[in-house]
Scaffold this active site. Structure first.
Site, PDB file in Angstrom:
ATOM      1  N   GLN A  96     -23.226  23.601  43.938  1.00  0.00           N
ATOM      2  CA  GLN A  96     -22.681  24.882  44.399  1.00  0.00           C
ATOM      3  C   GLN A  96     -22.496  25.817  43.210  1.00  0.00           C
ATOM      4  OE1 GLN A  96     -19.282  23.980  47.426  1.00  0.00           O
ATOM      5  NE2 GLN A  96     -19.570  22.153  46.194  1.00  0.00           N
ATOM      6  N   VAL A  98     -23.172  28.228  40.017  1.00  0.00           N
ATOM      7  CA  VAL A  98     -24.157  29.266  39.728  1.00  0.00           C
ATOM      8  C   VAL A  98     -24.446  29.337  38.225  1.00  0.00           C
ATOM      9  CG1 VAL A  98     -23.663  30.581  41.814  1.00  0.00           C
ATOM     10  CG2 VAL A  98     -22.328  31.057  39.753  1.00  0.00           C
ATOM     11  N   HIS A 114     -25.931  27.952  46.064  1.00  0.00           N
ATOM     12  CA  HIS A 114     -25.183  29.217  46.072  1.00  0.00           C
ATOM     13  C   HIS A 114     -25.776  30.255  45.121  1.00  0.00           C
ATOM     14  CE1 HIS A 114     -21.218  27.336  47.833  1.00  0.00           C
ATOM     15  NE2 HIS A 114     -22.176  27.486  48.725  1.00  0.00           N
ATOM     16  N   CYS A 125     -37.432  44.925  47.452  1.00  0.00           N
ATOM     17  CA  CYS A 125     -38.689  44.171  47.632  1.00  0.00           C
ATOM     18  C   CYS A 125     -38.447  42.674  47.862  1.00  0.00           C
ATOM     19  CB  CYS A 125     -39.622  44.382  46.441  1.00  0.00           C
ATOM     20  SG  CYS A 125     -39.057  43.595  44.920  1.00  0.00           S
ATOM     21  N   CYS A 141     -35.820  47.424  39.308  1.00  0.00           N
ATOM     22  CA  CYS A 141     -36.348  46.089  39.598  1.00  0.00           C
ATOM     23  C   CYS A 141     -37.632  45.883  38.781  1.00  0.00           C
ATOM     24  CB  CYS A 141     -36.651  45.998  41.102  1.00  0.00           C
ATOM     25  SG  CYS A 141     -37.655  44.560  41.537  1.00  0.00           S
ATOM     26  N   CYS A 144     -40.710  45.949  41.666  1.00  0.00           N
ATOM     27  CA  CYS A 144     -41.085  47.154  42.418  1.00  0.00           C
ATOM     28  C   CYS A 144     -40.700  48.439  41.687  1.00  0.00           C
ATOM     29  CB  CYS A 144     -40.484  47.123  43.829  1.00  0.00           C
ATOM     30  SG  CYS A 144     -38.690  47.274  43.873  1.00  0.00           S
ATOM     31  N   THR A 182     -15.615  19.087  43.516  1.00  0.00           N
ATOM     32  CA  THR A 182     -15.589  20.171  44.509  1.00  0.00           C
ATOM     33  C   THR A 182     -14.394  19.972  45.440  1.00  0.00           C
ATOM     34  OG1 THR A 182     -16.785  21.272  46.310  1.00  0.00           O
ATOM     35  CG2 THR A 182     -17.376  18.978  45.891  1.00  0.00           C
ATOM     36  N   SER A 183     -13.774  21.094  45.821  1.00  0.00           N
ATOM     37  CA  SER A 183     -12.517  21.019  46.579  1.00  0.00           C
ATOM     38  C   SER A 183     -12.742  20.735  48.058  1.00  0.00           C
ATOM     39  CB  SER A 183     -11.750  22.330  46.420  1.00  0.00           C
ATOM     40  OG  SER A 183     -12.546  23.400  46.880  1.00  0.00           O
TER      41      SER A 183
END
Ligand code: OAD
Length: 241
Positions: A96, A98, A114, A125, A141, A144, A182-183
């Protein structure tokens, strides 16, 4: 769950949460001093919050991305990578988190359900790019070239996590499920232990405390993952030798 079974597993799924990166110096969300103590997740981590105050959301994730420059993987991350390298069967890692500390700890396969801090998603795009730099609505970006559409490539509350089909396939055939740091407050990840149980898997939880789903585990190992994960990996590899 008898210890003697540790040598018999073929397909392991490991789920990690913020606790596995805590010993690297990254704050968790819900512990004392955690990120959600000082920030209301509904003001930061929802598509509505981004529409209402994009500047606040960019600043929050830019600061967290910057923080990644000053931290490194810890023995817990490295133990999982060792298991992935040396275990004779399959080890599927779903996180989970990042951050990119599993990768920096040596894991070659990491499923980021996540999203990732070091990535941007273009709302114009749909392209996802890797980036270690700060960005905001003025950043064009790279695909694009349109400005105003880049957002952190993070799965916010109310959005569908990434890779759910692939995760479900692995859960449905695993024989050992290990949850770390993890909780058990956020679904669908909090429900993975029950999917693994339905598949007939043994289940082990590593957490410095109890979690919202501790009662579903055959075995709970309470303590810091930086100590308990290397020990568990040693036991699994030793039992299979
Ligand atoms: P939480 O902050 O909810 O929980 C962290 C867990 O790690 C707690 O159960 C702690 O007891 C445990 N913990 C802390 N330090 C530890 C250590 N050194 N060793 C072992 N365990 C430790 O974090 P998550 O469960 O990962 O989602 O949170 C799930 C999701 O909620 C996150 O991915 C994020 C958040 O809102 C989004 O941003 C969408």
């Amino acid at each position: 769950m008898p210890e003697s079974r540790l040598g018999q597993y073929q397909r392991i799924v490991i789920l990690t949460g913020a606790g596995v990166s805590a010993e690297s110096g990254i704050a968790t969300f819900r512990d004392a001093g955690g990120l959600w103590e000082n920030h209301d997740p509904m003001e930061i981590a929802t598509p509505e919050a981004f529409a209402r105050d994009p500047g606040l959301v960019y600043r929050f994730y830019n600061a967290r991305r910057e923080q990644l420059r000053n931290v490194d993987a810890n023995p817990g991350h490295r133990a999982i990578a060792r298991l992935q390298r040396e275990f004779a069967g399959e080890v599927f890692l779903v996180t989970q988190n990042v951050d990119d500390l599993h990768e920096r700890g040596g894991s070659e396969q990491v499923c980021h359900m996540h999203g990732e801090l070091r990535a941007a998603l273009c709302l114009h795009c749909g392209a996802r790019h890797r980036t270690e730099s700060s960005f905001d609505h003025a950043t064009p970006c790279p695909d694009c070239a349109v400005s105003g559409g880049l957002r952190p490539d993070i799965v916010w509350f109310g959005e569908m996590p990434y890779h759910m089909q692939e995760i479900d396939v692995h859960l449905a055939r695993c024989d050992l499920f290990i949850s770390v740091g993890t909780s058990g407050q956020v679904y669908p990840a909090a429900g993975f232990v029950r999917e693994a149980l339905a598949a007939g898997a043994d289940t082990i939880e590593i957490n410095k405390d109890t979690s919202g789903v501790s009662t579903w585990f055959h075995q709970q190992r309470q303590g810091p993952s930086g100590e308990l994960l290397p020990r568990l990996v040693e036991e699994i590899l030793g039992a299979g030798a």
